[in-house]
Design an enzyme around this catalytic site. Structure first.
Site, PDB file in Angstrom:
ATOM      1  N   GLY A   1       0.828  -1.194   0.000  1.00  0.00           N
ATOM      2  CA  GLY A   1       0.000   0.000   0.000  1.00  0.00           C
ATOM      3  C   GLY A   1       0.861   1.242   0.000  1.00  0.00           C
ATOM      4  N   ALA A   2       1.910   1.225   0.834  1.00  0.00           N
ATOM      5  CA  ALA A   2       2.802   2.376   0.936  1.00  0.00           C
ATOM      6  C   ALA A   2       4.037   1.956   1.713  1.00  0.00           C
ATOM      7  CB  ALA A   2       2.097   3.546   1.630  1.00  0.00           C
ATOM      8  N   MET A   3       5.044   2.837   1.714  1.00  0.00           N
ATOM      9  CA  MET A   3       6.313   2.534   2.368  1.00  0.00           C
ATOM     10  C   MET A   3       6.830   3.783   3.060  1.00  0.00           C
ATOM     11  SD  MET A   3       8.622   0.412   3.095  1.00  0.00           S
ATOM     12  CE  MET A   3       9.980   0.918   4.143  1.00  0.00           C
ATOM     13  N   GLU A   4       7.281   3.608   4.312  1.00  0.00           N
ATOM     14  CA  GLU A   4       7.583   4.730   5.187  1.00  0.00           C
ATOM     15  C   GLU A   4       9.005   5.248   5.072  1.00  0.00           C
ATOM     16  OE1 GLU A   4       8.426   1.027   7.867  1.00  0.00           O
ATOM     17  OE2 GLU A   4       7.042   1.590   6.260  1.00  0.00           O
TER      18      GLU A   4
ATOM     19  N   GLU B   1       1.934   5.636   7.626  1.00  0.00           N
ATOM     20  CA  GLU B   1       3.311   5.806   7.157  1.00  0.00           C
ATOM     21  C   GLU B   1       3.989   6.982   7.861  1.00  0.00           C
ATOM     22  OE1 GLU B   1       4.278   3.310   5.653  1.00  0.00           O
ATOM     23  OE2 GLU B   1       2.313   2.560   5.071  1.00  0.00           O
TER      24      GLU B   1
ATOM     25  N   HIS C   1       5.162   6.010  11.337  1.00  0.00           N
ATOM     26  CA  HIS C   1       6.380   5.194  11.313  1.00  0.00           C
ATOM     27  C   HIS C   1       7.640   6.037  11.525  1.00  0.00           C
ATOM     28  CE1 HIS C   1       5.624   1.014  10.672  1.00  0.00           C
ATOM     29  NE2 HIS C   1       4.959   1.153   9.562  1.00  0.00           N
TER      30      HIS C   1
END
Length: 861
Positions: free
Chosen positions: A259-262, A296, A299
């Protein structure tokens, strides 16, 4: 396979052989031949004279030690091994990679022409040779060189330099002052539309905010920007955590496995989790985007500033951050609706995972392919374990623990035990028994027995913990159980008991415990596991009358919803057990459902949830062998009966209630109930053609999709026409078409599978794009049990055929969509045989990826 991949074990953890404090990276970008130069100083931790660096699919083009060519090395498929080294030295490694050939979407790859990275969990090794593990923390300086057709060259941290070069190229240099592991590295290069804003932190610093989206999508970025600013404000107010860099960037890309990356200061998002306006996105999409943007961002502290020592500790950052994003959504919106969402995810997906071959603790003990452990267990059950600590310690105690956690471990790579120890030490609470939750898999059962002594006015509650035979932890767990007692009039009975915290929480620490409540003047109705205070299965012989009483009078919206879910489940189980009788909605449940509309809650979205029954996966969890046909029929019968019962009130509400199309909580709630009303009215034979056409023509995507979903589910004669019109209107927008693909996957008719196969040729479908695959085939396998579990096995073959293709194209995506095949032992003999045959076929394909091997091997063995 000639050789099985080897598992790694938590017990075998060893610290890294060398320390790296800083790394300089230089990227000269080219689709076919990107050159990466990495320069860093290594210091041996224990008189090591050699070093092993991780690397996959790399071409080594240069190697220097202290500025001189070094020839004592060996290159394998996964390592660069360098010998005869001093204890401290500078290493310079040049590698060559081809981003346009990288379809795995790990490392550096092209997403619709833009360069993009994904390094978690082990993607950095596809970029250069390095210690690709989370406990090697270094500061990064990154120079990105690209063609002028790529105006934006982005990486982590703050921009420190930029300029033009010869041959139409330019460069940008970035420095991240905070140490991070390689999995948090990010690079993006391309041409984008840019939305710019700013946020003033509580200490008065101005942070530049930037969201990069594909050309033409700028109008869909403001909601993500507002979500980011809300996240930053909330984290300061609730957790006293302030952002630490001068800039925060989000980039939306179409090809992304997650979905997404921090990544520190440069979050890379799947475009589905950023882009939204009311013409193209549903109310649900808006909620999900806000939640993921928050996740995110949060994080930055719980994952980036304090990270994992090793990947077995993944829940340290993910479970904690899911808890934080759930609290963010609950504080900004409806706590009850967000709790219902979280519990549905647990019961639909996590309980099934706990009962299947991929069952694992939130801190796994062994792993072959780390990507396989980005699971609902690690994330969602991990969040429930954090929530239990919050329940036990209270908000004040939990915040004390968080403060101590950051004081002790800021800038470190640590373990789950370190987090629990901070909570325990900050509050003086013994959490040693609680730590068993990190090693336990399987879903604990709580068997409850009650007894009322009228003469002594005493009410006894006995609770027994029961664990599955395969559960490695058979000892009693430390479990908080929130309860409520209701009197005969529906009033709340105050509980005064030395073992009850906050007037509602009892703590289980033994296999069997009995709690005696005195001065109870009448036999109460017991509300158990209120707010889903622990991720357990409850076994208590509730009568229909008791559940109806809870549904009418419990203090919390969640408890009332939970009682209705149990009532629906009771009705379905009774029908499945004896199908000779006609399905008849009980009079007591009917009366409760009608009363809900006589006394509507203020939040109409809660009412929409009250009249939504459990799905197939949630219901099937209650069976050792899933009765597919009977369960599908029972679900249809129950929905039909509810539709007939509520037809009058639903029609009146639908026709008489208006909403303005805004994103206010009131309008969102009205749309939720109106769409649920239309869904049921479509099942009654009521003439809903005008309503379906009107909603399908709406400029609001929530209403438009509500009409299509109702028509498709009811197999209404308008369904095909509405679906064709949607295709013609939206085939220029792939994210919107994902919604259309997902609806195609839910069709109940036997032509569904042939239809899906034909959609592979649709101009908008692309097997290399994870979003398209998940929308069409993933939705089919997860949410269409009637067709996926067909007796001829065509559904199983459809899924397995696609997995064969994805095995080399994108192993991560293949591994994620295989899940519905893994629990084949829960089905009848014929279906078991058909599913097992597909798994055996997949196990024998050439060059089976580690991602798939691990899951298939566990399922078959």
């Amino acid at each position: 396979m000639t050789q099985k991949p080897q598992a790694k074990f938590l017990k075998d953890y060893q610290p890294p052989s060398h320390q790296v404090d800083h790394i300089d990276l230089n990227f000269d970008l080219s689709p076919k031949k990107t050159v990466v130069t990495a320069k860093y100083q290594l210091t041996a931790n224990d008189h090591q004279t050699s070093v092993e660096l991780d690397g996959v699919d790399l071409k080594l083009i240069s190697l220097k030690v202290n500025g001189q060519a070094h020839n004592e090395y060996e290159v394998t498929d996964t390592k660069l091994i360098i010998a005869n080294l001093p204890s401290k030295f500078e290493l310079e490694v040049g590698t060559e990679i081809a981003p346009e050939l990288n379809t795995s979407l790990e490392g550096l790859y092209l997403s619709d022409g833009a360069y993009c990275t994904q390094c978690e969990a082990e993607g950095f090794r596809k970029i250069t040779y390095f210690f690709d593990r989370p406990d090697v923390l270094a500061t990064y300086a990154v120079t990105v060189i690209g063609d002028s057709s790529f105006p934006y060259l982005l990486s982590n941290g703050n921009k420190v330099d930029e300029g033009t070069l010869e041959n139409g190229k330019h460069f940008v240099k970035w420095e991240d002052p905070f140490k991070k592991p390689s999995y948090l590295f990010a690079l993006v290069a391309g041409e984008f539309d840019l939305l710019v804003d700013s946020f003033k932190t509580k200490s008065g610093r101005d942070v530049k905010l930037q969201i990069f989206v594909d050309k033409g999508n700028l109008s869909k970025a403001p909601h993500a920007m507002e979500s980011l600013k809300k996240s930053m404000k909330w984290d300061e107010e609730r957790f006293d955590l302030e952002y630490d860099l001068d800039i925060y960037m989000i980039v939306a890309v179409d090809f992304f496995n997650m979905g997404a990356m921090e990544n520190k200061g440069l979050n890379v998002f799947n475009s589905a989790c950023v882009l939204a306006n009311q013409e193209t996105a549903t109310d649900r999409d808006y909620h999900v985007i806000e939640s993921i943007v928050g996740h995110e961002y949060f994080h930055n502290w719980t994952g980036n500033r304090v990270t994992c020592r090793d990947w077995f500790q993944l829940s340290l950052k993910e479970g904690l951050t899911v808890f934080r994003d759930q609290e963010f959504s609950s504080d900004l919106g409806s706590r009850a609706l967000n709790r219902i969402d979280a519990v549905n995810a647990m019961r639909t997906h996590q309980f099934a995972e706990d009962a299947g071959p991929m069952a694992h603790p939130i801190r796994p003990e062994k792993v072959i392919e780390m990507n396989n452990f980005y699971t609902v267990t690690v994330y969602n059950k991990g969040a429930e374990v954090i929530r239990m600590m919050h329940t036990l310690l209270g908000e004040s105690g939990f915040q004390q623990g968080m403060k101590l956690y950051f004081e002790r471990h800021d800038g470190q790579a640590v373990t789950c035990d370190d987090f629990v120890n901070s909570m325990a030490d900050a509050t003086g609470t013994d959490l040693s028994q609680f730590k068993l939750w990190y090693s336990q898999f399987g879903t604990p059962k709580l068997k409850v027995r009650t007894q009322y002594n009228e003469n002594q006015c005493q009410y006894q509650v006995e609770i027994e913990q029961v664990h599955a035979e395969q559960d490695p932890i058979q000892s009693p767990l430390h479990i908080p159980v929130a309860i409520e007692l209701l009197d005969g009039e529906g009033g709340k009975i105050d509980i005064e008991h030395p073992e009850v915290r906050q007037g509602r929480v009892i703590e289980l620490k033994e296999e069997i415990q009995t709690f005696t409540f005195s001065d109870i003047s009448e036999e109460p109705t017991l509300v158990l596991l209120e707010d889903f205070s622990a991720p357990c299965i409850l076994e208590y012989d509730y009568s229909t009358t008791q559940l109806c009483h809870i549904a009418m009078f419990a203090t919390s919206d969640y408890a009332r919803w939970e009682a209705l879910q149990q009532l629906y489940t009771q009705q379905i189980r009774e029908y499945v057990a004896d199908q000779k009788h006609e399905f008849v909605l009980s009079q007591e449940l009917s009366a409760v459902l009608l009363s809900l509309f006589d006394n509507k809650p203020k939040d109409l979205a809660i009412l929409a949830e009250y009249i939504t029954i459990p799905n197939f996966d949630t219901l099937s969890a209650g069976y050792a062998q899933v009765p597919v046909e009977a369960l599908c029929k029972a679900i249809d019968e129950l929905e039909s009966q509810i539709a007939q019962l509520l037809q009058g009130v639903l029609k009146a509400f639908y026709n008489e209630t208006q909403e303005s199309g805004s994103l206010s909580a009131t309008d969102v709630a009205v749309r939720a109930l109106k769409n649920r009303s239309l869904y049921y009215l479509s099942l009654t034979g009521e003439d809903v053609m005008a309503s379906l056409n009107a909603q399908a023509s709406s400029a609001n995507m929530t209403n438009k999709l509500g009409a299509l979903r109702s028509a498709v589910n009811a197999e209404h004669r308008l369904a095909d026409e509405l679906m064709d019109n949607f295709d013609k209107q939206w085939n220029h927008d792939l994210l919107v078409m994902d919604k259309w693909f997902a609806l195609q996957a839910t069709k109940k008719a036997d032509a569904c599978i042939d239809n899906i196969l034909s959609l592979y040729e649709h101009p908008c479908f692309d097997k290399s794009n994870p979003n398209r695959v998940r929308a069409l085939v993933g939705t089919f396998a997860r949410t269409n049990p009637k067709q996926f579990h067909r007796e001829d096995g065509a559904g199983y073959k459809l899924l397995a055929d696609l997995i064969c293709e994805l095995n080399q194209l994108n192993p991560q995506n293949a591994s994620r969509i295989i899940t519905p095949l893994l629990s084949f032992k829960r089905f009848d003999e014929k279906r078991q045989g058909l599913m097992k045959a597909q798994l055996e076929r997949l196990s024998s394909i050439e060059n089976l990826s580690d991602d798939l091997f691990e899951k298939i091997d566990k399922a078959l063995n």
